[in-house]
Design an enzyme around this catalytic site. Structure first.
Site, PDB file in Angstrom:
ATOM      1  N   ASP A 298      29.248  37.496  42.536  1.00  0.00           N
ATOM      2  CA  ASP A 298      30.447  36.867  41.985  1.00  0.00           C
ATOM      3  C   ASP A 298      31.589  37.231  42.932  1.00  0.00           C
ATOM      4  O   ASP A 298      31.433  38.098  43.794  1.00  0.00           O
ATOM      5  CB  ASP A 298      30.722  37.416  40.571  1.00  0.00           C
ATOM      6  CG  ASP A 298      32.007  36.862  39.965  1.00  0.00           C
ATOM      7  OD1 ASP A 298      32.252  35.645  40.109  1.00  0.00           O
ATOM      8  OD2 ASP A 298      32.784  37.633  39.367  1.00  0.00           O
ATOM      9  N   SER A 299      32.734  36.603  42.718  1.00  0.00           N
ATOM     10  CA  SER A 299      33.893  36.970  43.525  1.00  0.00           C
ATOM     11  C   SER A 299      34.384  38.376  43.182  1.00  0.00           C
ATOM     12  O   SER A 299      35.054  39.006  43.991  1.00  0.00           O
ATOM     13  CB  SER A 299      35.021  35.962  43.294  1.00  0.00           C
ATOM     14  OG  SER A 299      35.342  35.935  41.917  1.00  0.00           O
TER      15      SER A 299
ATOM     16  N   HIS B 112      34.376  35.556  34.477  1.00  0.00           N
ATOM     17  CA  HIS B 112      35.362  36.597  34.155  1.00  0.00           C
ATOM     18  C   HIS B 112      35.797  36.526  32.694  1.00  0.00           C
ATOM     19  O   HIS B 112      36.197  37.524  32.114  1.00  0.00           O
ATOM     20  CB  HIS B 112      36.622  36.429  35.022  1.00  0.00           C
ATOM     21  CG  HIS B 112      36.503  37.023  36.387  1.00  0.00           C
ATOM     22  ND1 HIS B 112      35.752  36.435  37.374  1.00  0.00           N
ATOM     23  CD2 HIS B 112      37.031  38.153  36.924  1.00  0.00           C
ATOM     24  CE1 HIS B 112      35.843  37.173  38.480  1.00  0.00           C
ATOM     25  NE2 HIS B 112      36.603  38.226  38.224  1.00  0.00           N
TER      26      HIS B 112
ATOM     27  N   CYS C 236      28.842  33.138  39.177  1.00  0.00           N
ATOM     28  CA  CYS C 236      30.208  32.664  39.371  1.00  0.00           C
ATOM     29  C   CYS C 236      30.156  31.157  39.158  1.00  0.00           C
ATOM     30  O   CYS C 236      29.378  30.463  39.827  1.00  0.00           O
ATOM     31  CB  CYS C 236      30.656  32.997  40.795  1.00  0.00           C
ATOM     32  SG  CYS C 236      32.210  32.238  41.257  1.00  0.00           S
TER      33      CYS C 236
ATOM     34  N   CYS D 252      33.879  30.387  33.214  1.00  0.00           N
ATOM     35  CA  CYS D 252      34.160  31.314  34.312  1.00  0.00           C
ATOM     36  C   CYS D 252      33.603  32.647  33.846  1.00  0.00           C
ATOM     37  O   CYS D 252      33.855  33.065  32.705  1.00  0.00           O
ATOM     38  CB  CYS D 252      35.664  31.407  34.557  1.00  0.00           C
ATOM     39  SG  CYS D 252      36.126  32.749  35.692  1.00  0.00           S
TER      40      CYS D 252
ATOM     41  N   GLU E 284      41.024  41.053  36.770  1.00  0.00           N
ATOM     42  CA  GLU E 284      40.710  41.954  37.885  1.00  0.00           C
ATOM     43  C   GLU E 284      41.716  43.106  37.951  1.00  0.00           C
ATOM     44  O   GLU E 284      41.419  44.163  38.476  1.00  0.00           O
ATOM     45  CB  GLU E 284      40.698  41.189  39.215  1.00  0.00           C
ATOM     46  CG  GLU E 284      39.494  40.276  39.389  1.00  0.00           C
ATOM     47  CD  GLU E 284      38.203  41.017  39.751  1.00  0.00           C
ATOM     48  OE1 GLU E 284      38.263  42.134  40.284  1.00  0.00           O
ATOM     49  OE2 GLU E 284      37.112  40.463  39.490  1.00  0.00           O
TER      50      GLU E 284
HETATM   51  N1  DGL Z   1      34.044  34.495  38.112  1.00  0.00           N
HETATM   52  C1  DGL Z   1      34.217  33.311  38.858  1.00  0.00           C
HETATM   53  C2  DGL Z   1      33.866  32.072  38.111  1.00  0.00           C
HETATM   54  O1  DGL Z   1      33.011  32.148  37.270  1.00  0.00           O
HETATM   55  C3  DGL Z   1      35.269  33.185  39.875  1.00  0.00           C
HETATM   56  C4  DGL Z   1      36.645  33.531  39.541  1.00  0.00           C
HETATM   57  C5  DGL Z   1      37.496  33.452  40.753  1.00  0.00           C
HETATM   58  O2  DGL Z   1      37.203  34.149  41.711  1.00  0.00           O
HETATM   59  O3  DGL Z   1      38.461  32.661  40.742  1.00  0.00           O
HETATM   60  O4  DGL Z   1      34.374  31.023  38.373  1.00  0.00           O
END
Ligand code: DGL
Length: 266
Positions: free
Chosen positions: A7-8, A194, A70, A192, A159
């Site tokens: 993931d990012s 996150h 992600c 997402c 984050e």
């Molecule tokens: N967690 C990621 C997603 O599911 C990326 C969030 C990001 O880096 O903008 O899209």
């Protein structure tokens, strides 16, 4: 069997936890590309490039499967990742996200009309139309109007560790209030990885709605490949877990605590 997850940042940990719960004997390598976060505000070609670099790091580690934990990378780079990784199986999170919505719809009493579906995601995921296309193909859109809301401010706050911060709660409210005001009930998909970190805030902002995420359904996608490993009686020891972050210093305190000390720089 070794499964690589990327993931990012820390979003994919929600996917990792779900996989560990279902397949505890498997070995996992988690890669968070914190040096390049966020992905969700970048162009499609940048997301493809960064995703390929993550995949290469995991390939070098000898993984047998890659989970793209992600949504932004799954929406924009799945095809390129599959091409680059050849025989290594690649799993995205968009399909499991759609599956989580379908599971929820299936539990609705028959005859309920106009139960809206709201996808909350990064701007890049919304622009890719990956969810819109997949949901429209799977659902009767007369019965289920589909809305997509980009929430670009949430990833930086998460984050930063602001998962319970009043500013986070106010921001979530700002993003979803018009849907709540127009529809007393609905299904909100956290598109997402996150966002499950702040699922409680989304649920509070959308009373009467059901909130689902792709981590719930991801283990089903890997069942075929991992079930034989999980069931192998010669292998009943808990799998290992390795953490790699491209910028470990960028981790928020709560993630650092959760992860412990053994983080390597990727
Ligand atoms: N967690 C990621 C997603 O599911 C990326 C969030 C990001 O880096 O903008 O899209």
């Amino acid at each position: 069997v070794k499964v690589g997850i990327f993931d990012s940042g820390i979003g994919g940990i929600t996917v990792l936890s779900s996989l560990q719960a279902r397949f505890p004997n498997v070995e996992y390598i988690y890669l968070g590309d914190t040096a390049n976060l966020p992905y969700g505000t970048k162009s499609p070609s940048q997301v493809v490039k960064l995703s390929l670099a993550c995949a290469e790091t995991l390939r070098m580690k000898g993984v047998d499967a890659v989970v793209v934990a992600c949504n932004t990378a799954s929406s924009l780079a799945l095809h390129e990742l599959r091409q680059a990784l050849g025989p290594i199986r690649v799993y995205g999170v968009v399909e499991p996200g759609v599956q989580a919505v379908l599971d929820c719809v299936a539990q609705e009493p028959a005859g309920f009309t106009s139960l809206p579906i709201l996808v909350l995601a990064t701007r890049a995921t919304v622009r890719s139309e990956a969810y819109g296309r997949a949901l429209r193909a799977a659902l009767d859109i007369g019965r289920h109007p589909i809305f997509e809301q980009p929430c670009p401010l949430l990833v930086p706050m998460i984050e930063e560790g602001w998962t319970e911060h009043p500013i986070l709660k106010a921001t979530v409210d700002e993003y979803v209030s018009r849907f709540r005001d127009a529809h007393p009930r609905g299904i909100a998909l956290l598109g997402c990885t996150h966002y499950p970190w702040v699922q409680a805030s989304v649920e509070r902002a959308l009373p009467g709605w059901t909130v689902v995420n792709s981590a719930q359904a991801i283990s089903r996608a890997l069942e075929e490949q991992l079930k034989p490993v999980q069931n192998n009686q010669n292998q009943i020891m808990p799998g290992k877990l390795e953490w790699i972050f491209t910028d470990p210093d960028a981790l928020p305190a709560f993630a650092r605590q959760l992860i412990g000390k053994e983080v390597s720089r990727g």
